[in-house]
Design an enzyme around this catalytic site. Structure first.
Site, short mmCIF file in Angstrom:
data_model
loop_
_atom_site.label_atom_id
_atom_site.label_comp_id
_atom_site.label_asym_id
_atom_site.label_seq_id
_atom_site.Cartn_x
_atom_site.Cartn_y
_atom_site.Cartn_z
N THR A 86 31.69 -77.12 8.26
CA THR A 86 32.93 -76.38 8.43
C THR A 86 32.99 -75.44 9.47
O THR A 86 32.81 -74.41 9.11
CB THR A 86 33.14 -76.27 7.59
OG1 THR A 86 31.80 -75.18 6.56
CG2 THR A 86 33.35 -76.55 5.69
N THR A 122 29.75 -75.37 2.89
CA THR A 122 30.84 -74.51 2.47
C THR A 122 32.36 -74.37 2.80
O THR A 122 32.30 -74.67 4.01
CB THR A 122 29.84 -72.99 2.90
OG1 THR A 122 28.42 -73.51 2.87
CG2 THR A 122 30.24 -72.12 2.96
N PHE A 151 22.74 -73.02 -1.23
CA PHE A 151 21.58 -71.50 -0.61
C PHE A 151 20.93 -71.58 0.46
O PHE A 151 20.25 -70.73 1.02
CB PHE A 151 21.99 -70.41 -1.89
CG PHE A 151 22.82 -70.39 -2.11
CD1 PHE A 151 24.03 -70.08 -1.89
CD2 PHE A 151 23.33 -71.10 -3.94
CE1 PHE A 151 24.96 -69.62 -2.94
CE2 PHE A 151 24.07 -71.56 -4.61
CZ PHE A 151 25.45 -70.11 -4.00
N ARG A 153 18.80 -71.67 3.49
CA ARG A 153 17.96 -70.59 4.99
C ARG A 153 17.09 -71.68 5.83
O ARG A 153 16.46 -72.43 5.30
CB ARG A 153 17.41 -69.46 4.70
CG ARG A 153 17.53 -68.39 3.18
CD ARG A 153 16.90 -67.55 2.84
NE ARG A 153 16.33 -67.98 2.36
CZ ARG A 153 14.59 -67.75 1.81
NH1 ARG A 153 14.60 -66.83 2.09
NH2 ARG A 153 14.00 -68.14 1.06
N LYS A 206 29.21 -68.92 -2.71
CA LYS A 206 28.66 -69.65 -1.72
C LYS A 206 29.22 -68.26 -0.46
O LYS A 206 28.65 -67.56 0.21
CB LYS A 206 29.21 -70.77 -1.27
CG LYS A 206 28.28 -70.90 0.07
CD LYS A 206 26.80 -70.40 0.26
CE LYS A 206 26.33 -70.78 1.81
NZ LYS A 206 25.57 -72.20 2.33
N LEU A 252 17.61 -55.26 4.99
CA LEU A 252 17.71 -53.86 5.65
C LEU A 252 17.05 -53.91 6.37
O LEU A 252 16.54 -53.27 7.04
CB LEU A 252 17.94 -53.48 4.84
CG LEU A 252 18.57 -52.97 2.99
CD1 LEU A 252 17.76 -51.36 2.14
CD2 LEU A 252 19.70 -52.57 3.77
N GLY A 255 17.97 -54.23 13.46
CA GLY A 255 17.69 -54.91 14.56
C GLY A 255 18.73 -55.09 15.54
O GLY A 255 19.89 -54.61 15.66
N CYS A 262 25.80 -69.71 10.19
CA CYS A 262 26.49 -69.79 8.73
C CYS A 262 26.81 -67.98 8.45
O CYS A 262 28.27 -68.10 8.40
CB CYS A 262 24.60 -69.56 7.79
SG CYS A 262 25.22 -71.28 7.38
N LYS A 265 30.67 -67.20 10.86
CA LYS A 265 31.29 -67.64 10.93
C LYS A 265 31.85 -67.87 8.87
O LYS A 265 33.22 -68.35 8.99
CB LYS A 265 30.91 -69.69 11.06
CG LYS A 265 30.55 -70.46 9.91
CD LYS A 265 31.02 -71.32 9.68
CE LYS A 265 29.99 -72.05 8.74
NZ LYS A 265 30.38 -73.04 7.81
C1 UDX Z 1 22.13 -67.61 5.47
C2 UDX Z 1 21.94 -67.45 3.82
O1 UDX Z 1 20.80 -66.27 3.86
C3 UDX Z 1 22.30 -68.77 3.24
O2 UDX Z 1 21.37 -68.32 1.56
C4 UDX Z 1 23.12 -69.59 3.31
O3 UDX Z 1 23.02 -71.10 2.99
C5 UDX Z 1 23.32 -69.68 5.13
O4 UDX Z 1 22.87 -68.69 5.74
P1 UDX Z 1 20.26 -69.11 7.77
O5 UDX Z 1 21.36 -68.37 8.86
O6 UDX Z 1 19.20 -69.71 7.44
O7 UDX Z 1 21.17 -68.51 5.91
O8 UDX Z 1 19.83 -67.11 7.88
P2 UDX Z 1 19.75 -66.39 7.22
O9 UDX Z 1 17.84 -65.59 7.04
O10 UDX Z 1 20.37 -65.67 5.67
O11 UDX Z 1 19.37 -65.10 8.49
C6 UDX Z 1 20.64 -64.78 9.08
C7 UDX Z 1 20.54 -63.88 10.28
O12 UDX Z 1 20.35 -62.75 9.53
C8 UDX Z 1 19.11 -63.96 11.33
O13 UDX Z 1 20.33 -63.83 12.31
C9 UDX Z 1 18.61 -63.08 11.64
O14 UDX Z 1 17.48 -63.24 11.82
C10 UDX Z 1 19.67 -61.74 10.43
N1 UDX Z 1 18.88 -61.12 9.63
C11 UDX Z 1 18.26 -61.51 8.57
C12 UDX Z 1 18.73 -59.91 10.23
O15 UDX Z 1 19.00 -59.32 10.93
N2 UDX Z 1 18.28 -58.71 9.00
C13 UDX Z 1 17.29 -59.02 7.67
O16 UDX Z 1 17.41 -57.90 6.87
C14 UDX Z 1 17.57 -60.38 7.81
#
Ligand code: UDX
Length: 438
Positions: A86, A122, A151, A153, A206, A252, A255, A262, A265
């Protein structure tokens, strides 16, 4: 159980393999025949640690097969999972649900009344109920539909599917849930909690979970902006507030912010849906979450400009281009956007990444791909760590010291040991921190 998984992108492929690992007989359906051929040959069309091995095991045990048509689906499966994408509609905030409706429509044409349809994509809240109506128009009966968000990752997708924190099932009738719970029985027996909800709440779980995670990241990145203006250190701040059990330290990490297919969007789609429902004010804060996140990218461009003066013709090496480590996904990647902005300012940007260069090259971005790390950093005027791959976190600053022309690194992910880089003679700069370099 006999299962079909419709849509073999990230979610669908992982789910299909996970279901085969649970012992079910799985048929994966995907209209892209080249993807079907690759999967049949045991080749994953994307990088995901451990998933290709699991796929090959599932193929050799005869538990999984792939096809590009729905013809024999009704006879071959009792549960049909809809796992299509999606994406954000180009030029808009909303999620494009057309693939979900197309997949459901095709399925409805061959569906048995006793079969269960399970949505995992989603979707905006309200989609599932609309789907029931649309499917009924084709099938002539009310389909048994559950919504069961995923969910996972990227980077830990299979483990997240096999051992999720919770299983969420939404439906109009608890009886529909029984078959799905049977499908997940091995997981349920391990104590994974099951929440049985209505359709709308299940859909909301979600997007609201992703909105919460995005908010947490943007919260600490907003604190980084305050830290930058006041002389504080957002990394130590995150450590200190994260030790409060009510807050928790995950998500937390300050950076260059969040990216991927995900979080960005999903928050935009959620804002658009709230507007449609007439409650746009409820999610107005998510617009700020998005803005804080996008400002972090420009902050790195600003730090680079401050360091180099004019960016024009300066050699900049970006370490990592995927949106997160252990992934080759470039969708909404903060590192990629920073690299492109520096290039637009006239910088000569070389990119190194352990797995994402092939995807970068497909984009014809003009960025220079370099697979050899020593060559990538040689002669650089500035290095920027854009993705916290272990290869970069474990870099020995002494070992790389002789390679670049100027020893300055911007640690966009706040993962480097400042002391050891400085001892090796580096200037180290990081968003949210006021590091003193002598
Ligand atoms: C996310 C959700 O965690 C997951 O549950 C859902 O199903 C899909 O979207 P994902 O996109 O694979 O998963 O990555 P995630 O580990 O959540 O990180 C997303 C982004 O946030 C990354 O660019 C990561 O670098 C950033 N991030 C994550 C931070 O900048 N700081 C953090 O503390 C954690």
């Amino acid at each position: 159980m006999k299962i079909s998984v419709i849509g073999l992108g990230y979610l669908g492929t992982t789910h299909a393999v996970a279901m085969a690992q649970l012992g079910h007989n799985v048929i994966g359906i995907e209209p892209d025949s080249s993807r079907v051929q690759a999967l049949k040959a045991g080749n994953l069309p994307f990088f995901e640690p451990g998933l290709e091995d699991a796929l090959r095991q599932a193929i050799s045990s005869g538990k999984i097969s792939f096809q590009s048509h729905h013809d024999d689906l009704s006879a071959a499966s009792d549960i049909h999972f809809i796992c299509v994408g999606t994406p954000q509609i180009s030029g808009q905030q909303s999620a494009d649900t057309s693939y979900v409706f197309a997949a459901a429509g095709q399925l409805a044409a061959v569906l048995k009344p006793s079969s269960l349809v399970v949505g995992k994509s989603t979707v905006p809240v309200g989609t599932a109920r609309h789907l029931i109506t649309k499917m009924q128009e084709v099938s002539g009966f009310v389909p048994r539909l559950c919504w069961n968000p995923e969910f996972l990752r990227e980077g830990t997708a299979l483990a997240d599917s096999m051992l999720p924190d919770r299983i969420v099932i939404g439906s109009d009738d608890p009886e529909y849930n029984q078959a799905l719970k049977g499908c997940y029985q091995t997981m349920i027996d391990q104590g994974i909690p099951v929440l049985e909800l209505d359709l709308e709440t299940a859909e909301l779980v979600k997007v609201s979970a992703n909105a919460f995670l995005a908010t947490k990241i943007s919260f600490i990145n907003a604190m980084a902006e305050i830290a930058e203006a006041s002389g504080a250190d957002a990394v130590r701040l995150a450590e200190a507030i994260g030790l409060d059990n009510r807050i928790g330290k995950s998500f937390l990490r300050t950076g260059i912010g969040f990216g991927g297919g995900c979080l960005p969007k999903d928050i935009r789609g959620f804002i658009a849906r709230a507007d449609e429902l007439g409650v746009g004010d409820s999610l107005a804060f998510l617009k700020e979450v998005d803005q804080i996140n996008l400002r972090r990218r420009q902050r790195i461009v600003w730090l680079a400009t401050e360091e180099l003066g004019d960016i024009k013709n300066k050699k900049i090496t970006m370490l990592g281009i995927s949106f997160k480590p252990d992934s080759d996904d470039l969708r909404d990647s903060p590192a990629l956007e920073i690299a492109l902005r520096l290039q637009a300012l006239g910088g000569v940007v070389t990119v190194h990444d352990p797995v994402a260069l092939e995807n970068l090259d497909k984009k014809s971005s003009g960025l220079i791909s370099e697979a050899d790390l020593s060559t990538a950093v040689k002669d650089a005027d500035l290095m920027i760590l854009g993705t916290e791959w272990a290869d970069y976190k474990n870099l020995d600053p002494e070992a790389v010291s002789s390679l670049p022309r100027i020893k300055t690194i911007i640690d966009g992910r706040n993962v480097l040991n400042v002391d050891s880089w400085q001892i090796a003679g580096w200037r180290i700069i990081a968003p949210g921190r006021n590091i003193v370099n002598v």
